[in-house]
Design an enzyme around this catalytic site. Sequence first.
Site, PDB file in Angstrom:
ATOM      1  N   SER A  46      -0.439  36.245  -6.083  1.00  0.00           N
ATOM      2  CA  SER A  46      -1.615  36.178  -6.957  1.00  0.00           C
ATOM      3  C   SER A  46      -2.914  36.133  -6.156  1.00  0.00           C
ATOM      4  O   SER A  46      -3.991  36.340  -6.702  1.00  0.00           O
ATOM      5  CB  SER A  46      -1.516  34.966  -7.882  1.00  0.00           C
ATOM      6  OG  SER A  46      -1.462  33.786  -7.108  1.00  0.00           O
ATOM      7  N   HIS A  47      -2.827  35.859  -4.871  1.00  0.00           N
ATOM      8  CA  HIS A  47      -4.024  35.889  -4.024  1.00  0.00           C
ATOM      9  C   HIS A  47      -3.993  37.027  -3.007  1.00  0.00           C
ATOM     10  O   HIS A  47      -4.788  37.059  -2.076  1.00  0.00           O
ATOM     11  CB  HIS A  47      -4.226  34.544  -3.321  1.00  0.00           C
ATOM     12  CG  HIS A  47      -4.617  33.453  -4.264  1.00  0.00           C
ATOM     13  ND1 HIS A  47      -3.740  32.487  -4.697  1.00  0.00           N
ATOM     14  CD2 HIS A  47      -5.787  33.198  -4.902  1.00  0.00           C
ATOM     15  CE1 HIS A  47      -4.351  31.676  -5.537  1.00  0.00           C
ATOM     16  NE2 HIS A  47      -5.590  32.074  -5.679  1.00  0.00           N
ATOM     17  N   LEU A 123      -6.683  27.861  -1.297  1.00  0.00           N
ATOM     18  CA  LEU A 123      -7.307  26.952  -0.338  1.00  0.00           C
ATOM     19  C   LEU A 123      -6.464  26.768   0.926  1.00  0.00           C
ATOM     20  O   LEU A 123      -6.976  26.301   1.942  1.00  0.00           O
ATOM     21  CB  LEU A 123      -7.514  25.562  -0.972  1.00  0.00           C
ATOM     22  CG  LEU A 123      -8.560  25.439  -2.080  1.00  0.00           C
ATOM     23  CD1 LEU A 123      -8.468  24.059  -2.725  1.00  0.00           C
ATOM     24  CD2 LEU A 123      -9.958  25.662  -1.513  1.00  0.00           C
ATOM     25  N   ALA A 179      -3.815  23.296  -8.303  1.00  0.00           N
ATOM     26  CA  ALA A 179      -4.853  23.219  -9.330  1.00  0.00           C
ATOM     27  C   ALA A 179      -4.782  21.865 -10.016  1.00  0.00           C
ATOM     28  O   ALA A 179      -3.731  21.223 -10.054  1.00  0.00           O
ATOM     29  CB  ALA A 179      -4.650  24.331 -10.351  1.00  0.00           C
ATOM     30  N   GLU A 187      -1.441  32.369 -15.123  1.00  0.00           N
ATOM     31  CA  GLU A 187      -0.152  32.168 -15.795  1.00  0.00           C
ATOM     32  C   GLU A 187      -0.332  32.218 -17.316  1.00  0.00           C
ATOM     33  O   GLU A 187       0.489  32.806 -18.034  1.00  0.00           O
ATOM     34  CB  GLU A 187       0.411  30.813 -15.357  1.00  0.00           C
ATOM     35  CG  GLU A 187       1.896  30.641 -15.568  1.00  0.00           C
ATOM     36  CD  GLU A 187       2.401  29.295 -15.025  1.00  0.00           C
ATOM     37  OE1 GLU A 187       3.329  28.756 -15.618  1.00  0.00           O
ATOM     38  OE2 GLU A 187       1.840  28.795 -14.021  1.00  0.00           O
ATOM     39  N   ARG A 306       6.197  29.389   1.215  1.00  0.00           N
ATOM     40  CA  ARG A 306       5.346  30.323   1.960  1.00  0.00           C
ATOM     41  C   ARG A 306       5.899  30.554   3.360  1.00  0.00           C
ATOM     42  O   ARG A 306       5.920  31.674   3.869  1.00  0.00           O
ATOM     43  CB  ARG A 306       3.907  29.791   2.043  1.00  0.00           C
ATOM     44  CG  ARG A 306       3.141  29.869   0.740  1.00  0.00           C
ATOM     45  CD  ARG A 306       1.641  29.642   0.950  1.00  0.00           C
ATOM     46  NE  ARG A 306       1.316  28.333   1.504  1.00  0.00           N
ATOM     47  CZ  ARG A 306       1.082  27.243   0.795  1.00  0.00           C
ATOM     48  NH1 ARG A 306       1.131  27.285  -0.527  1.00  0.00           N
ATOM     49  NH2 ARG A 306       0.794  26.104   1.377  1.00  0.00           N
TER      50      ARG A 306
END
Lengths: 332, 332
Positions: A46-47, A123, A179, A187, A306
């Site tokens: 998504s980033h 972030l 978040a 989402e 990740r």
Amino acid sequence: MTETRLTLDEVMDLALAALGAAGADVTNANAIARTMWRAERDGAKSHGLFRAAGYCGAIRSGKANGRAAPTIASQEGAVIRMEGDNGFAPVAHMTGLPALAALAKTQGVAALAIRRCLHYAALWPEVETLTDQGLAAMAFTSSPPYVHMAGGRKRVFGTNPMAFGWPRPGKPPMIFDQASSLTARGEVMIAARDGHEAPQGAGVGPDGAPTTDPKAILSGAQSPFGDYKGAAIALMVDLLAGPLIGELTSLETGEQDVGEGPSIGGQLILAFAPERLGGADALAHGERLFEELLSEPGVRLPGGRRAAERSKTPEEGVLIPTSLYEEIRELT
Amino acid sequence: MTETRLTLDEVMDLALAALGAAGADVTNANAIARTMWRAERDGAKSHGLFRAAGYCGAIRSGKANGRAAPTIASQEGAVIRMEGDNGFAPVAHMTGLPALAALAKTQGVAALAIRRCLHYAALWPEVETLTDQGLAAMAFTSSPPYVHMAGGRKRVFGTNPMAFGWPRPGKPPMIFDQASSLTARGEVMIAARDGHEAPQGAGVGPDGAPTTDPKAILSGAQSPFGDYKGAAIALMVDLLAGPLIGELTSLETGEQDVGEGPSIGGQLILAFAPERLGGADALAHGERLFEELLSEPGVRLPGGRRAAERSKTPEEGVLIPTSLYEEIRELT
């Protein structure tokens, strides 16, 4: 959905070409493209390239400065204040994070306050830049309002993420980046598009009643995670990335800047030198804690997914929707 | 339950007498008694005189040093390191917080790391001491393990609270002080005692299955608030109040120190000078945000309940169970 496989080098080249065509200079294009590249490398879709159109559109429209030259406005005591020059945050990070790391190592703890930047990424990349230096770090940013206060129904906070990272010598760092809302904005939007329900607790409708109807939530408000405790975190983030550093609150961003794309605002980043605070054993001590935690079946550390992706994508490349690939090609 | 009404002066005198009889010197007794007094004044009963027996018992047994003389071990850059001398944290705060406030005002941001202290109170009192100085502040401490990791069932984290405060000139500050667990430990214990159910999501039994049976939770583990996001906060607090400052993790505290009373460990406190980070408008800007938030019906700021109590108790005094009153009288 057909997908196209790209090597990580191709991801970088594609992002650079699109940003360059949009008018970004080499410095800006590199900083932004590398942020998308890091996301693709780590499976944080998504980033990743998904954001290319948003970055390029904001540069084309002039909302974002594609030739931003962020400057360190002051460095006094343990605080660095930067002016982002209306560029995307990763451009400011290029000079800001090395300065913050150096300052944290001499002061023990230090803060980097970035004003006038557009934060359109996760972030964890900036936090990881600091954990790579052996520092613990926190980061906070806000956004246009989508989330209600505890007891309220009005949109008053952004999804207001906070991230925290801890260095692990010889291993990927422990980093969470979460978040203050129960779900990501995207989402809820995808659930609305695809006709699915949103998760329980994701938000309220315009009448303030909790609902799992994503369309009602989009016209109402998202809910904070963990009820009033998540709302308190959202408020903290709003104050830290806003009034504390002379920047906009989520509400003010919403008044000045509507829509789903990048918005201008501030970011606060804190860095801590463990050896200055806790002595030479600090990181080894952290490892003993992580080993204990990971000895329990079913437990993994934040950021572990990740790290797992990162071990594969340099060889395997990444898959992106062919439609997205073609959309970005058209931008170049 | 019969109750006894005490003036705030009587609360202080009672606490001082009990602590003195337990062997605390005047400095220690004053610091600890004032912490219980502040809690009673603000209607925060679970940290008020209810704790007197715990404080006194720990001093009597020698677990806590009632004649602690905490020292500033070092002040370098933006970091103050204190040794708590095995005393209760409020004793260290007496010298540590003024030093932290002064340092934050010169450095912009500063950290106070307290080792070897027993934290048996809420976190908001020390945060409020800093907001009274016009500073924003955060505080973190850990405790013996009661809370499981995301995906786990073992007790690995304390209820690991964090607090954040923001100064409001001429008004009570905005301060939240919240556990990383969904419920306070005491809430589960009281539910077990009284035969009530614990809230949904409060914990898991020894088999790892979610339950609202408080006895099963007490022999299993409490759950973090907000699922994996609260667990991430608990982990952050464990690292900040532990390895970062050379102190015990929750797990280590549990190995060395079992039981419900005070336990020894560390505390990290951060202070931020808003005018140094955000300029002269920072606090007025915060007020504009609070006004917007409070304009919505049903919304109140964290800490508002304490402020409301505080406006009444100086005149009305406080009610404590007569049995508690008599128990403390017997300690004197």
